[in-house]
Design a protein around this motif. Structure first.
Motif, mmCIF file in Angstrom:
data_model
loop_
_atom_site.group_PDB
_atom_site.id
_atom_site.type_symbol
_atom_site.label_atom_id
_atom_site.label_comp_id
_atom_site.label_asym_id
_atom_site.label_seq_id
_atom_site.Cartn_x
_atom_site.Cartn_y
_atom_site.Cartn_z
ATOM 1 N N ILE A 252 0.846 -1.201 0.000
ATOM 2 C CA ILE A 252 0.000 0.000 0.000
ATOM 3 C C ILE A 252 0.882 1.252 0.000
ATOM 4 O O ILE A 252 1.752 1.417 0.856
ATOM 5 N N LEU A 253 0.672 2.089 -0.996
ATOM 6 C CA LEU A 253 1.442 3.327 -1.083
ATOM 7 C C LEU A 253 0.666 4.492 -0.462
ATOM 8 O O LEU A 253 1.223 5.386 0.130
ATOM 9 N N ARG A 254 -0.639 4.455 -0.631
ATOM 10 C CA ARG A 254 -1.449 5.563 -0.168
ATOM 11 C C ARG A 254 -2.882 5.070 -0.112
ATOM 12 O O ARG A 254 -3.298 4.300 -0.969
ATOM 13 N N ASP A 255 -3.645 5.484 0.883
ATOM 14 C CA ASP A 255 -5.069 5.172 0.845
ATOM 15 C C ASP A 255 -5.851 6.263 1.557
ATOM 16 O O ASP A 255 -5.299 7.012 2.364
ATOM 17 N N GLY A 256 -7.096 6.373 1.219
ATOM 18 C CA GLY A 256 -7.924 7.402 1.839
ATOM 19 C C GLY A 256 -9.133 7.712 0.998
ATOM 20 O O GLY A 256 -9.334 7.121 -0.067
ATOM 21 N N PRO A 257 -9.963 8.634 1.509
ATOM 22 C CA PRO A 257 -11.166 8.982 0.763
ATOM 23 C C PRO A 257 -10.880 10.054 -0.292
ATOM 24 O O PRO A 257 -9.992 10.883 -0.114
ATOM 25 N N VAL A 258 -11.622 10.002 -1.387
ATOM 26 C CA VAL A 258 -11.624 11.079 -2.372
ATOM 27 C C VAL A 258 -13.005 11.693 -2.307
ATOM 28 O O VAL A 258 -14.006 11.005 -2.536
ATOM 29 N N ARG A 259 -13.083 12.952 -1.908
ATOM 30 C CA ARG A 259 -14.374 13.633 -1.839
ATOM 31 C C ARG A 259 -14.330 14.868 -2.724
ATOM 32 O O ARG A 259 -13.256 15.355 -3.046
ATOM 33 N N VAL A 260 -15.524 15.377 -3.075
ATOM 34 C CA VAL A 260 -15.574 16.618 -3.855
ATOM 35 C C VAL A 260 -14.905 17.710 -3.011
ATOM 36 O O VAL A 260 -15.167 17.818 -1.821
ATOM 37 N N ASN A 261 -14.032 18.475 -3.619
ATOM 38 C CA ASN A 261 -13.252 19.524 -2.950
ATOM 39 C C ASN A 261 -12.143 18.984 -2.056
ATOM 40 O O ASN A 261 -11.420 19.751 -1.435
ATOM 41 N N HIS A 262 -12.025 17.650 -1.940
ATOM 42 C CA HIS A 262 -10.943 17.065 -1.153
ATOM 43 C C HIS A 262 -10.294 15.944 -1.942
ATOM 44 O O HIS A 262 -10.541 14.766 -1.687
ATOM 45 N N PRO A 263 -9.454 16.308 -2.926
ATOM 46 C CA PRO A 263 -8.835 15.288 -3.763
ATOM 47 C C PRO A 263 -7.732 14.535 -3.004
ATOM 48 O O PRO A 263 -7.367 14.921 -1.899
ATOM 49 N N LEU A 264 -7.265 13.467 -3.623
ATOM 50 C CA LEU A 264 -6.181 12.683 -3.025
ATOM 51 C C LEU A 264 -5.053 12.596 -4.046
ATOM 52 O O LEU A 264 -5.287 12.334 -5.225
ATOM 53 N N SER A 265 -3.825 12.878 -3.582
ATOM 54 C CA SER A 265 -2.691 12.911 -4.507
ATOM 55 C C SER A 265 -1.694 11.822 -4.179
ATOM 56 O O SER A 265 -1.481 11.482 -3.013
ATOM 57 N N TYR A 266 -1.099 11.261 -5.215
ATOM 58 C CA TYR A 266 0.056 10.403 -5.015
ATOM 59 C C TYR A 266 1.016 10.609 -6.173
ATOM 60 O O TYR A 266 0.618 10.525 -7.341
ATOM 61 N N ASN A 267 2.254 10.887 -5.865
ATOM 62 C CA ASN A 267 3.306 10.965 -6.876
ATOM 63 C C ASN A 267 2.962 11.960 -7.995
ATOM 64 O O ASN A 267 3.205 11.698 -9.160
ATOM 65 N N GLY A 268 2.372 13.102 -7.633
ATOM 66 C CA GLY A 268 2.072 14.124 -8.624
ATOM 67 C C GLY A 268 0.788 13.891 -9.396
ATOM 68 O O GLY A 268 0.385 14.703 -10.224
ATOM 69 N N ILE A 269 0.152 12.751 -9.144
ATOM 70 C CA ILE A 269 -1.116 12.456 -9.816
ATOM 71 C C ILE A 269 -2.238 12.601 -8.791
ATOM 72 O O ILE A 269 -2.148 12.073 -7.683
ATOM 73 N N THR A 270 -3.262 13.366 -9.158
ATOM 74 C CA THR A 270 -4.315 13.685 -8.198
ATOM 75 C C THR A 270 -5.649 13.103 -8.662
ATOM 76 O O THR A 270 -5.986 13.164 -9.849
ATOM 77 N N PHE A 271 -6.374 12.533 -7.716
ATOM 78 C CA PHE A 271 -7.673 11.921 -7.998
ATOM 79 C C PHE A 271 -8.772 12.809 -7.451
ATOM 80 O O PHE A 271 -8.738 13.208 -6.285
ATOM 81 N N TYR A 272 -9.747 13.145 -8.313
ATOM 82 C CA TYR A 272 -10.853 14.015 -7.930
ATOM 83 C C TYR A 272 -12.162 13.261 -8.074
ATOM 84 O O TYR A 272 -12.386 12.586 -9.085
ATOM 85 N N GLN A 273 -13.038 13.405 -7.073
ATOM 86 C CA GLN A 273 -14.373 12.829 -7.176
ATOM 87 C C GLN A 273 -15.139 13.630 -8.219
ATOM 88 O O GLN A 273 -15.326 14.833 -8.063
ATOM 89 N N SER A 274 -15.539 12.983 -9.294
ATOM 90 C CA SER A 274 -16.121 13.726 -10.403
ATOM 91 C C SER A 274 -17.590 13.391 -10.621
ATOM 92 O O SER A 274 -18.410 14.277 -10.814
ATOM 93 N N SER A 275 -17.937 12.115 -10.605
ATOM 94 C CA SER A 275 -19.323 11.736 -10.873
ATOM 95 C C SER A 275 -19.569 10.340 -10.312
ATOM 96 O O SER A 275 -18.666 9.725 -9.753
ATOM 97 N N TYR A 276 -20.765 9.879 -10.447
ATOM 98 C CA TYR A 276 -21.047 8.501 -10.070
ATOM 99 C C TYR A 276 -22.133 7.992 -10.988
ATOM 100 O O TYR A 276 -22.855 8.763 -11.625
ATOM 101 N N GLN A 277 -22.215 6.677 -11.098
ATOM 102 C CA GLN A 277 -23.254 6.083 -11.923
ATOM 103 C C GLN A 277 -23.787 4.857 -11.211
ATOM 104 O O GLN A 277 -23.035 4.126 -10.578
ATOM 105 N N SER A 278 -25.084 4.672 -11.324
ATOM 106 C CA SER A 278 -25.672 3.423 -10.880
ATOM 107 C C SER A 278 -26.021 2.665 -12.135
ATOM 108 O O SER A 278 -26.887 3.090 -12.889
ATOM 109 N N ILE A 279 -25.330 1.561 -12.400
ATOM 110 C CA ILE A 279 -25.562 0.847 -13.648
ATOM 111 C C ILE A 279 -26.320 -0.442 -13.341
ATOM 112 O O ILE A 279 -25.873 -1.262 -12.537
ATOM 113 N N PRO A 280 -27.498 -0.610 -13.970
ATOM 114 C CA PRO A 280 -28.315 -1.786 -13.671
ATOM 115 C C PRO A 280 -27.947 -2.989 -14.532
ATOM 116 O O PRO A 280 -27.388 -2.850 -15.626
#
Lengths: 488, 282
Positions: A252-280
Motif C-alpha cells: 500500500i502506497l497511499r489510501d484514503g477517501p476522495v471527496r468533492v473539494n478534497h482530492p487525493l494525490s500520489y506521486n504528482g497524480i491527483t484523484f478528484y471525485q467527479s461523478s457517479y453512476q448506478s448501472i443496472p
C-alpha cells in the motif's frame, strides 16, 4: 511610457510589437473571440452541429476552429502574440524605467519647479541658516536619503518615495507570462484522464481526455467503497470514494477517501471525485406468446440482446429505474394510483424490418403493458444495481507556476495602484544679507499625478509645522489641483 | 426581526434614498442630500442584519453556511456591495447625482429577488469549500466598484456633452451642478483601479477552487470565460488610460461596456448559458 517615436511613419515591426496599442487591440480581440466561444456550443459531437447549423455551415465553422475555439490555432496565436507583445514591451521599456529609478534625483532649476503640477510657496522672515537646519531635519525625518544641493545661491532639498512602484506594470506583465507558461507546462507535461470504477474494482490506467488513449499510471488503484449521502430534503450532501493505491508487489502506497473539494494525490497524480453512476443489470423472463416457451436473459444498458429461440429478434434495455415515479398526470392509468411503482425497465424491440417499438415493463405490475408487444411478453425476474464512481485523474506540473503567477499579479497590482513614485523638491531662496526669503515646495507623482494633490498638501503642512518655530510666516500661496481634480 | 422584514426595510430605504437624492439635485436641497445618505446607510445596515440573520438561521437548521450560495443570496449581496462601495468611495465625489444613478441598481436588484425562492438550501458537495466566501466576496466587491464606476461614466457622458456645447441654461441646473468632466473621469478611473484587483482576486480564488473541486483551474466554462472578458475589457481600459493617455468619452465608453459585460457575466450567464455555475439559477 509613450513609444519612442509617435509618428506613424518609420515604425518598425519592433515598434508595433512593443506598442500598448497592440496590447489594447489584443485584449479586445481576445474578449470578442471569447464572447463568440460562449455563444457557439463547444466540443460537441459533429452530428449535433450538423443538426443545428446544417452540414455546409457546420463544416465552415468547424474549419475555422469555432467549435473548439479556445484551443484553435488562431486563438492560441492571439495568446502567443499577447505573450510576445508583453515580452517585447517589457524588454524595451524596463531598462529605461530601471535607469530612471536607479538614477538619483537631479537638482532642477527654480524655474522648472515653478511649473510643476503641485506647487506651494511660503515667504518667511528668519535667519536662513536656522530655516536650512530645520528643513534638513524635517526632510531627514520624513524621507529616506534626502538630497541637498545649491545652485545660484538657492538651496535645494530633494526627496522621493515609492520608486519601486514603477516596476508594478512589469511585475504584472511577468505574472501574465508566468500564468501562460504554467498553462503550456500543464498541456505539455501533464495529462487529464477519467476513469469509471465500480466498488471492488481496480485500475492501473486511465483514459485520457479528449484523445481516449489509455495511459498507465505506474501503480494500481483499488476502489473499496463508494458512498453517497443526502440531506433530509434529498439534496446530495457528500460523494466519497475510498481508494487504495498499491505498487506492483501489492504494497500500500497511499489510501484514503476522495471527496468533492478534497482530492487525493500520489506521486504528482491527483484523484478528484467527479461523478457517479448506478448501472443496472436486469434479468428478464421472456415468453413467446404463440408457443408459451419461456427463456431468461440478462440485459445491460444499451447493448442489444437476442430474444426468442432463433435469436433473430433483438431487444435492448434503454433505461431502468429501481423505483419508478409515475408522473402525476399519468397516475390515472393505474387502478391503484401510486407514485413509487417499484422497478421499471424501458425496452425497445429491434425488429428485422427496422421498425422500433419502445415500451415499459414493471416488476410489480406485470400486466401493465400486456398487448403492447404481441409476439413476446417480458417480465422482470431480478435486477442488480452496480455503483460506479467517476474519478478525474490529473497530473499538472504547471499549477505551482500558475499560483506563483497569480501571487505576482496581485503584487503587481498593489505596486501599480496603491503606491506611486512621488518626488518632492524644496527650494530655499534667500535674498543675500537679509533675514527673509521664500520656501518653494514642488511635488509630483509619476503615475497618478491627479490624485497626488491631497498627499502633497498634507506633506507641505507637515513641513510647515516643523518649520513653525523658525519662521514668522508672512504670506503663503498655493497652487495645486484639488483632491480629485486634474486630468489634462 | 425576520430576515424578510429587514430586506423589505432595505428596499424601502434605498428607494427613499433615491427619492431624496432626486429631490436634492432638483431643488438643490442640502438636507435632502444628507437624508439620502442616511437612508442609504440605514438600508445597508438593514441588509447587513438580514445577511447575519440568514447566516445564523442556516446554522440553527443544521446546514450552516455563508448566505452566498444561490441566486437570491448573491443578488442580496450584490446590492449590498454596490451600496457599500457607493458609501465608502462614491460619497467622496460630493455629488448626489451619482446616488441618483447608483441607487436604482441596488433597489431594482432587491426588488427582483421578490420573485425568487428564498428558502435556505443546504450546500451541494461542490459548494462545500472554504473558497466560497472569499470567491464571492471579492467578485461582488469588484462588481460593486464597477457599478459605481458605471454611474460616474454615465454622468461623465452627460456632463461632457454639456461642456462641449457650452450651454448654460437654468433648465439643466442639475447637470451644471455636476463636477467637472475631468473630475468624473478621474473618479471613474479610481473606482476601476479599485475594482480590477478585486475582480482579479475573485478569478484567482475561483480558479484555485475549481482546481481542488474538479482538478482544473480553468476549463473555459461560460462563467469563467465571461469573467475573463470583463477582465480583458477593464485591462484594455487601464492600458488605454495609463499608457496611452486616453481620457474622456473613449474611456467612459469602455467603462460602460465593461459594466454591461459584468452584468452579463453575473446574471446573463446564469440565466441564459449553461455551465458549472448553473446551481445559481433559482
Amino acid at each position: 511610457m509613450k513609444p519612442a517615436h509617435d509618428s506613424q511613419r518609420g515604425r518598425t515591426l519592433y515598434d508595433h510589437l512593443s506598442s500598448v496599442r497592440l496590447t489594447i487591440l489584443l485584449c479586445i480581440a481576445l474578449a470578442l473571440a471569447s464572447v463568440l466561444g460562449t455563444l457557439l456550443p463547444q466540443n460537441q459531437q459533429h452530428e449535433h452541429y450538423v443538426q443545428r447549423y446544417g452540414s455546409t455551415l457546420a463544416r465552415l465553422l468547424e474549419t475555422l476552429g469555432l467549435f473548439d475555439l479556445y484551443h484553435s490555432a488562431w486563438f492560441v496565436g492571439l495568446l502567443s502574440l499577447l505573450a510576445l507583445n508583453l515580452t517585447v514591451c517589457t524588454m524595451r521599456r524596463l531598462p529605461t524605467v530601471w535607469r530612471a529609478v536607479r538614477r538619483d534625483l537631479q537638482p532642477p532649476t527654480l524655474e522648472a519647479l515653478k511649473n510643476w503640477k503641485q506647487v506651494s510657496a511660503v515667504a518667511f522672515e528668519a535667519n536662513p541658516e536656522g530655516v536650512d537646519k530645520a528643513l534638513r531635519e524635517a526632510a531627514g525625518r520624513l524621507f529616506r536619503r534626502p538630497r541637498y544641493s545649491t545652485r545660484d545661491g538657492i538651496r535645494f532639498y530633494g526627496a522621493q518615495r515609492g520608486r519601486f512602484s514603477r516596476f508594478g506594470p512589469y511585475v504584472t506583465h511577468a505574472s501574465v507570462l508566468l500564468i501562460l507558461l504554467g498553462a503550456v507546462i500543464g498541456s505539455l507535461a501533464g495529462f487529464k484522464g477519467f476513469v469509471i470504477v465500480g466498488e471492488g474494482g481496480t485500475f492501473d490506467a486511465v483514459e485520457l481526455q479528449p484523445s481516449g488513449v489509455l495511459r498507465p499510471l505506474g501503480f494500481t488503484v483499488h476502489c473499496t467503497r463508494f458512498i453517497m449521502t443526502s440531506y433530509p430534503d434529498g439534496t446530495p450532501k457528500e460523494y466519497r470514494s475510498e481508494i487504495v493505491i498499491r505498487d506492483g508487489q501489492g504494497r500500500i502506497l497511499r489510501d484514503g477517501p476522495v471527496r468533492v473539494n478534497h482530492p487525493l494525490s500520489y506521486n504528482g497524480i491527483t484523484f478528484y471525485q467527479s461523478s457517479y453512476q448506478s448501472i443496472p443489470e436486469v434479468t428478464f423472463s421472456v415468453r413467446e406468446n404463440a408457443t408459451g416457451r419461456a427463456t431468461t436473459v440478462t440485459a445491460k444498458l444499451n447493448s442489444p440482446f437476442p430474444v426468442g429461440p432463433e435469436g433473430r429478434t433483438r431487444a435492448m434495455l434503454l433505461s431502468f429505474d429501481p423505483d419508478f415515479q409515475m408522473p402525476q398526470e399519468m397516475a390515472h392509468l393505474l387502478q391503484a394510483p401510486r407514485r413509487g411503482m417499484g422497478p421499471a425497465a424501458q425496452l425497445v424491440m429491434l425488429k428485422e424490418r427496422g421498425t422500433q417499438e419502445v415500451f415499459w415493463v414493471f416488476k410489480n405490475f406485470p400486466d401493465f403493458n400486456k398487448g403492447k408487444e404481441d409476439t413476446y411478453s417480458f417480465e422482470i425476474a431480478d435486477y442488480k444495481m452496480y455503483t460506479y464512481t467517476g474519478l478525474q485523474v490529473v497530473k499538472d506540473p504547471g499549477t505551482p507556476v500558475i499560483w506563483a503567477g497569480c501571487v505576482l499579479m496581485v503584487l503587481g497590482f498593489l505596486l501599480s495602484f496603491f503606491f506611486d513614485h512621488e518626488i518632492i523638491w524644496i527650494a530655499l531662496d534667500t535674498q543675500s544679507g537679509h533675514r527673509r526669503g521664500t520656501i518653494l515646495f514642488a511635488g509630483r507623482a509619476i503615475r497618478h499625478p491627479a490624485s497626488y494633490g491631497g498627499r502633497f498638501a498634507g506633506l507641505v503642512r507637515t513641513f510647515e509645522q516643523r518649520l513653525a518655530p523658525f519662521l514668522h510666516r508672512t504670506s503663503s500661496s498655493t497652487r495645486q489641483a484639488g483632491h480629485l481634480e486634474g486630468g489634462r | 426581526m425576520k430576515e424578510t422584514t429587514l430586506i423589505s426595510i432595505s428596499l424601502l430605504a434605498y428607494i427613499g434614498s433615491w427619492a431624496f437624492y432626486l429631490a436634492c439635485v432638483t431643488f438643490r436641497g442640502r438636507i435632502a442630500g444628507s437624508l439620502g445618505d442616511l437612508m442609504a446607510l440605514a438600508g445597508l445596515l438593514a441588509q447587513a442584519g438580514a445577511l447575519v440573520l440568514r447566516w445564523v438561521e442556516s446554522h440553527r437548521i443544521g446546514i450552516g453556511h455563508a448566505p452566498l450560495s444561490n441566486l437570491y443570496e448573491s443578488m442580496v449581496f450584490f446590492s449590498f456591495a454596490v451600496v457599500l462601495i457607493y458609501l465608502l468611495v462614491g460619497l467622496k465625489l460630493r455629488n448626489r447625482l451619482l446616488g441618483v444613478c447608483v441607487m436604482p441598481i441596488a433597489f431594482l436588484t432587491i426588488a427582483s429577488t421578490s420573485l425568487m425562492k428564498r428558502d435556505i438550501q443546504p450546500l451541494v458537495p461542490a459548494l462545500q469549500s472554504n473558497w466560497l466566501t472569499a470567491h464571492v466576496i471579492t467578485c461582488f466587491l469588484g462588481y460593486g466598484a464597477f457599478a459605481v464606476a458605471f454611474g460616474a461614466s454615465i454622468l461623465y457622458m452627460v456632463k461632457s456633452g454639456r461642456e462641449s456645447r457650452h450651454l448654460d441654461t437654468n433648465e439643466t441646473a442639475f447637470v451644471d451642478a455636476l463636477p467637472r468632466a475631468a473630475v468624473l473621469d478621474e473618479f471613474t478611473y479610481r473606482l476601476i483601479a479599485f475594482g480590477f484587483p478585486l475582480l482579479t482576486l475573485g478569478i484567482i480564488t475561483g480558479a484555485a477552487w475549481a482546481n481542488t473541486a474538479w482538478g482544473t483551474y480553468w476549463s473555459w466554462d461560460p462563467k469563467e470565460t465571461w469573467s475573463l472578458i470583463v477582465w480583458l475589457i477593464y485591462a484594455a481600459y487601464l492600458h488605454a488610460r495609463l499608457a496611452r493617455g486616453w481620457r474622456g468619452k473613449k474611456s467612459a465608453l469602455l467603462s460602460i461596456i465593461g459594466f454591461c459585460a459584468t452584468l452579463f457575466c453575473y446574471l446573463g450567464v446564469n440565466l441564459l448559458l449553461s455551465g458549472l455555475h448553473s446551481y445559481a439559477t433559482g
